[in-house]
Design a protein around this motif. Sequence first.
Motif, PDB file in Angstrom:
ATOM      1  N   VAL A  10     -53.297 -24.957  51.313  1.00 21.85           N
ATOM      2  CA  VAL A  10     -54.021 -25.082  52.573  1.00 21.85           C
ATOM      3  C   VAL A  10     -54.670 -26.457  52.630  1.00 21.85           C
ATOM      4  CG1 VAL A  10     -55.857 -24.151  54.022  1.00 21.85           C
ATOM      5  CG2 VAL A  10     -54.509 -22.599  52.602  1.00 21.85           C
ATOM      6  N   ILE A  58     -58.481 -19.187  58.416  1.00 19.34           N
ATOM      7  CA  ILE A  58     -58.050 -17.781  58.404  1.00 19.34           C
ATOM      8  C   ILE A  58     -56.738 -17.613  59.155  1.00 19.34           C
ATOM      9  CG2 ILE A  58     -58.634 -15.471  59.266  1.00 19.34           C
ATOM     10  CD1 ILE A  58     -61.614 -16.233  58.759  1.00 19.34           C
ATOM     11  N   ASP A  59     -56.651 -18.194  60.350  1.00 21.32           N
ATOM     12  CA  ASP A  59     -55.445 -18.040  61.165  1.00 21.32           C
ATOM     13  C   ASP A  59     -54.236 -18.738  60.543  1.00 21.32           C
ATOM     14  OD1 ASP A  59     -56.969 -16.606  62.947  1.00 21.32           O
ATOM     15  OD2 ASP A  59     -57.181 -18.247  64.390  1.00 21.32           O
ATOM     16  N   SER A  60     -54.464 -19.875  59.897  1.00 23.76           N
ATOM     17  CA  SER A  60     -53.351 -20.593  59.258  1.00 23.76           C
ATOM     18  C   SER A  60     -52.772 -19.791  58.102  1.00 23.76           C
ATOM     19  CB  SER A  60     -53.821 -21.968  58.760  1.00 23.76           C
ATOM     20  OG  SER A  60     -54.222 -22.779  59.834  1.00 23.76           O
ATOM     21  N   ILE A  61     -53.662 -19.224  57.280  1.00 24.76           N
ATOM     22  CA  ILE A  61     -53.178 -18.402  56.165  1.00 24.76           C
ATOM     23  C   ILE A  61     -52.453 -17.169  56.703  1.00 24.76           C
ATOM     24  CG2 ILE A  61     -53.866 -17.003  54.181  1.00 24.76           C
ATOM     25  CD1 ILE A  61     -56.184 -18.981  53.751  1.00 24.76           C
ATOM     26  N   ALA A  62     -53.052 -16.535  57.709  1.00 27.11           N
ATOM     27  CA  ALA A  62     -52.416 -15.352  58.302  1.00 27.11           C
ATOM     28  C   ALA A  62     -51.033 -15.701  58.839  1.00 27.11           C
ATOM     29  CB  ALA A  62     -53.291 -14.786  59.420  1.00 27.11           C
ATOM     30  N   CYS A 166     -65.955 -17.315  52.322  1.00 28.55           N
ATOM     31  CA  CYS A 166     -64.975 -16.459  51.643  1.00 28.55           C
ATOM     32  C   CYS A 166     -65.563 -15.715  50.445  1.00 28.55           C
ATOM     33  CB  CYS A 166     -63.790 -17.299  51.175  1.00 28.55           C
ATOM     34  SG  CYS A 166     -62.728 -17.923  52.499  1.00 28.55           S
ATOM     35  N   ILE A 222     -62.307 -11.111  55.567  1.00 28.37           N
ATOM     36  CA  ILE A 222     -61.396 -12.248  55.600  1.00 28.37           C
ATOM     37  C   ILE A 222     -60.059 -11.874  54.974  1.00 28.37           C
ATOM     38  CG2 ILE A 222     -61.021 -14.587  54.698  1.00 28.37           C
ATOM     39  CD1 ILE A 222     -63.980 -15.126  55.147  1.00 28.37           C
ATOM     40  N   LYS A 225     -58.114 -10.101  57.620  1.00 26.69           N
ATOM     41  CA  LYS A 225     -57.650 -10.996  58.681  1.00 26.69           C
ATOM     42  C   LYS A 225     -56.502 -11.889  58.224  1.00 26.69           C
ATOM     43  CE  LYS A 225     -62.026 -11.211  61.226  1.00 26.69           C
ATOM     44  NZ  LYS A 225     -63.187 -12.082  61.584  1.00 26.69           N
ATOM     45  N   THR A 226     -56.517 -12.296  56.958  1.00 31.78           N
ATOM     46  CA  THR A 226     -55.470 -13.191  56.454  1.00 31.78           C
ATOM     47  C   THR A 226     -54.239 -12.447  55.966  1.00 31.78           C
ATOM     48  OG1 THR A 226     -56.476 -13.191  54.246  1.00 31.78           O
ATOM     49  CG2 THR A 226     -57.099 -14.987  55.755  1.00 31.78           C
TER      50      THR A 226
END
Length: 509
Positions: A10, A58-62, A166, A222, A225-226
Amino acid sequence: MDPTRCVIGVDIGTSSTKAVRYDSTGAVLARHSVEYPLLTPVPGAAEQDPDQIVGAVIDSIAGVMHGVEAKRIDCVSFSAAMHSLIAVDASGRAISPCITWADTRAVAFADRIRESGGDAVYRRTGTPIHPMSPLPKLAWMRETSPDVFAAAARFIGIKEYVFHRCFGRHVVDHSIASATGLFDITKLQWDPEALTIAGISETKLSELVPTTYVIDGLNRDIAEKTGLAPGTPFVIGANDGVLANLGVGAITPGSVAVTIGTSGAIRTAVTAPVTDSRGRLFCYVLAPGIWIVGGPVNNGGMILRWLRDEFGSEERETAKRLGVDAYDVLTQVAAHAGVGADGLLFHPYLAGERAPLWNADARGSFFGLSMYHRRAHMVRAVLEGIIFNLHAVMEIMEETGVRAQRILASGGFARSALWRQIMADIFDREVVVGKSAEGSCLGAAVLGMYAIDAIPSLDAAIEMAGLTESTRPNPANTEKYRALAGIFARIPVLLHDAYREIAAYQRRM
């Protein structure tokens, strides 16, 4: 490492957060990015919303977890932009925006520090005395926002903010710490004199840990979400600059990494700290026994974006019609001008400049403009000016004894054959492009694999980086650029006082 296992790198950048999922060989399995704005509410400001960046992480990992079981992820490892500063309260909540490296409001405080013995601080910390870094930013905040400064329980960077969200802990790796101007890069501890200048104590900063530090116990919300398991190891990682070197395999003598993203940098690995007698180079920690020395430039891809947005309406329309990237259309325009833009030079100092000038008041200019020059010349001069500026930094590096045999390039510019040729010709070196477009993400992933003992050494990065393009200099072009490079270097010296005057005028507007 089991070939069915994955790691996620990341990169928390200035304009976006990128996540890339890799297999054990460094092959890309998935990538996802989320953009966010850079806020400029007053002249000199360059801020971001730290909570928006947490959401982007969070959105990038998801985004790279779609279709993969959480149990297959061996670790998530991080890269982050340097020099950010956030004041937080006792609960870890931000009470200031995230002040980025591009913020120049601390320029007067950097000047004061430099004039009152700052050279000794630079020698120990490896961070040039410049408004980009948290050291002068803290002095500026203490005087201009005393209520915020007094209320702050801690002063942290954006990666620390993400990790606190986190895991509920304030930890900072040696690499990010070594870009604050507050950290002794030889002793690997906070520098007492720098802390005194900033007006803070160690208790106001995060716990220092090595770049290979592993933490688990991810916040369950988190994790949900991920799509990660709460027990997934997170490797704290390093700053984006040193990881860009690792991500292109530039960790051996003679290999120099050049990255052009929003900003840009040129760097090489050394086995002991190296500083410049005039304070023009940085030296940051990568891992035990490895430091990265080089210089950052403010004006990289953001200049091309400015060119596209302000003067590229025709190219944007053409790109839209053809379904291609507007930047590719712009470089095609530049190809219609001759080498050296027929004597037109562009100094790309639209955002002030760090290396090689270390002058926040520097401003951009075209030099040599005549009735003969057309739009194509101006576009090409912009591309060449960014490279001329990086070449000037390499010359400073060579003054310290560093020798460049080949250039390992990364960043969006590396996709352009024209820009690669310009770089090879100006540097008079072979330019090699690795297979990874996200050098800092790959560097983070490699460091993560090393941290969890999945690979025996960081040398594995050389093979993982691979090779997709090799561009050699054209001697005739190099000769033309050599004649122009000296002129390019002299102009900022001649304009030094004028830069200060025009910047002061602009600040009054």
